[in-house]
Write a protein that holds these residues in place. Structure first.
Motif, short mmCIF file in Angstrom:
data_model
loop_
_atom_site.label_atom_id
_atom_site.label_comp_id
_atom_site.label_asym_id
_atom_site.label_seq_id
_atom_site.Cartn_x
_atom_site.Cartn_y
_atom_site.Cartn_z
N SER A 10 54.54 54.77 35.53
CA SER A 10 54.62 53.69 34.55
C SER A 10 54.82 52.34 35.24
CB SER A 10 55.76 53.95 33.56
OG SER A 10 55.92 52.86 32.69
N SER A 11 55.70 52.31 36.25
CA SER A 11 55.98 51.07 36.98
C SER A 11 54.77 50.61 37.78
CB SER A 11 57.18 51.27 37.92
OG SER A 11 58.35 51.55 37.18
N LEU A 12 54.08 51.56 38.41
CA LEU A 12 52.89 51.21 39.19
C LEU A 12 51.78 50.70 38.27
CD1 LEU A 12 51.54 51.08 41.93
CD2 LEU A 12 50.84 53.46 41.66
N SER A 13 51.63 51.33 37.11
CA SER A 13 50.63 50.87 36.14
C SER A 13 50.95 49.46 35.67
CB SER A 13 50.59 51.82 34.94
OG SER A 13 50.14 53.09 35.32
N LYS A 14 52.24 49.19 35.45
CA LYS A 14 52.66 47.86 35.02
C LYS A 14 52.35 46.83 36.10
CE LYS A 14 56.65 45.26 33.28
NZ LYS A 14 58.09 45.30 32.92
N LEU A 15 52.62 47.19 37.35
CA LEU A 15 52.34 46.29 38.47
C LEU A 15 50.85 45.99 38.57
CD1 LEU A 15 53.09 44.79 41.09
CD2 LEU A 15 53.08 46.99 42.27
N GLN A 16 50.03 47.03 38.43
CA GLN A 16 48.58 46.87 38.55
C GLN A 16 47.96 46.17 37.34
OE1 GLN A 16 47.73 51.03 39.31
NE2 GLN A 16 47.46 50.66 41.51
N SER A 17 48.73 46.04 36.27
CA SER A 17 48.21 45.37 35.07
C SER A 17 48.53 43.88 35.06
CB SER A 17 48.81 46.01 33.81
OG SER A 17 50.20 45.71 33.70
N LEU A 18 49.28 43.40 36.06
CA LEU A 18 49.65 41.99 36.12
C LEU A 18 48.49 41.16 36.69
CD1 LEU A 18 53.31 42.21 37.52
CD2 LEU A 18 52.59 41.91 35.14
N HIS A 19 48.10 40.13 35.95
CA HIS A 19 47.02 39.24 36.39
C HIS A 19 47.41 37.80 36.04
CE1 HIS A 19 44.23 42.59 37.10
NE2 HIS A 19 44.71 43.11 35.99
N GLY A 20 47.57 36.97 37.05
CA GLY A 20 47.92 35.58 36.79
C GLY A 20 48.58 34.93 37.99
N ILE A 21 49.27 33.83 37.76
CA ILE A 21 49.96 33.12 38.83
C ILE A 21 51.40 32.84 38.43
CG2 ILE A 21 47.92 32.06 39.87
CD1 ILE A 21 48.47 29.54 38.30
N PHE A 22 52.27 32.77 39.42
CA PHE A 22 53.67 32.44 39.21
C PHE A 22 54.19 31.80 40.49
CE2 PHE A 22 53.39 36.67 40.95
CZ PHE A 22 54.46 36.80 41.82
N ALA A 23 55.42 31.32 40.45
CA ALA A 23 55.98 30.63 41.62
C ALA A 23 57.24 31.33 42.10
CB ALA A 23 56.30 29.18 41.27
N VAL A 79 52.08 31.99 43.81
CA VAL A 79 51.54 33.31 44.13
C VAL A 79 50.56 33.74 43.05
CG1 VAL A 79 52.12 35.75 44.46
CG2 VAL A 79 53.65 33.97 45.35
N GLY A 80 49.45 34.31 43.48
CA GLY A 80 48.49 34.88 42.56
C GLY A 80 48.54 36.39 42.67
N ILE A 81 48.48 37.07 41.53
CA ILE A 81 48.52 38.53 41.53
C ILE A 81 47.36 39.06 40.70
CG2 ILE A 81 50.09 38.67 39.54
CD1 ILE A 81 51.44 41.07 40.97
N GLY A 82 46.74 40.15 41.17
CA GLY A 82 45.58 40.69 40.48
C GLY A 82 44.44 39.68 40.45
N GLU A 83 43.86 39.49 39.27
CA GLU A 83 42.78 38.51 39.12
C GLU A 83 43.27 37.08 39.32
OE1 GLU A 83 39.44 39.08 38.63
OE2 GLU A 83 39.99 41.16 39.06
#
Length: 290
Positions: A10-23, A79-83
């Motif tokens: 569940s945690s890995l799926s949540k991590l892989q579903s994150l797409h966007g940018i943050f600081a 930081v950018g994650i996923g897409e």
């Protein structure tokens, strides 16, 4: 065991579903790449992945940063994650704000406090008024020569790395950069503090070095903090290391559009995790029955 496996998937799926940018808040000391690897390890550990190898081509998820901060600098690192990694080029071009703490009378080879002193000059003749007057020359559209010790590359290798290896490196030609605002916040010779708002490709170290020369002296940076990058500010948005969690990042994330094929892959990965979880539960149940 089955419960732990379910939480991990569940945690890995949540991590892989994150797409966007943050600081995040980068501390003084490590490089931007080092900080990114620490962040990646932290998130993978929370997701239950312990055999992380940053050198492997295929990674569990994509992550990158927009705009390198020197190891001696601190502050906002986007930081950018996923897409979201595809959005980082816009962060490189956007405006940034810095607070620089400098020293007059000494120049170093790296243009900051980490380098060797290569020149010393008098600064007694420099007044606050003279300093502020010279600053006007460095506001607006200006030409700037990047520092030799930088992330810029020559023949595919960083210039800073080549210099540390003892190789000779020629300075890159001056290039156009933009300074939107420049203000002197404190003047206590030989020390001073300035705030800078600038565009992409700008080096505050070069600015301080150029200011020192323009004042018939020399100068270098002692401390540098990035207080804003694009829409992200240090006080409001940058997550400190104790908040590098899936929950905090999910809440701080500025989402981006996800292509249809990425959504399809995410669903496929989720389905695979669910299958694995069901099999684990079945196996554990059979063993318990025995």
């Amino acid at each position: 065991m089955a419960g732990a496996s379910t939480v991990q998937n569940s945690s890995l799926s949540k991590l892989q579903s994150l797409h966007g940018i943050f600081a995040i808040h980068k501390k003084k000391g490590p490089t931007s790449a080092d900080v990114l690897n620490i962040l990646k390890k932290t998130l993978l550990k929370e997701a239950g992945v312990t055999n992380f190898n940053p050198r492997k081509r295929k990674q569990p998820f994509k992550i990158g940063h927009g705009g390198t901060l020197d190891s001696n600098a601190s502050g906002v690192l986007v930081v950018g994650i996923g897409e979201g990694t595809k959005m980082l080029t816009t962060m490189l071009a956007g405006s940034k704000k810095y607070t620089a703490f400098g020293e007059l009378g000494k120049a170093t080879d790296t243009l900051d406090v980490t380098g060797n002193v290569v020149e010393e000059k008098s600064y007694d003749h420099i007044t606050k008024e003279a300093f502020e007057e010279k600053m006007k020359q460095f506001t607006g559209e200006i030409m700037q020569v990047p520092p030799l010790y930088s992330a810029l590359k020559k023949d595919g290798k960083r210039m800073s790395v080549l210099l540390k290896q003892g190789q000779e490196v020629e300075a890159k030609p001056a290039r156009p950069v933009t300074v939107y605002n420049l203000s002197l916040e404190d003047f206590s010779p030989p020390l001073f503090t300035i705030d800078v708002e600038c565009g992409g490709g700008f080096y505050v170290r070069s600015l301080i070095d150029d200011l020192g020369k323009a004042l018939s002296s020399c100068a270098h940076i002692k401390e540098l903090t990035r207080t804003k990058q694009g829409q992200f500010t240090l006080e409001e948005h940058a997550l400190k290391e104790d908040r590098w969690t899936l929950t905090d990042i999910s809440q701080a994330l500025q989402p981006c559009p996800v292509p249809a094929d990425s959504e399809k892959n995410a669903k496929k990965a989720k389905s695979k995790h669910n299958t694995t979880t069901s099999e684990s539960k079945g196996g554990a149940g059979d063993q318990n029955s025995d």
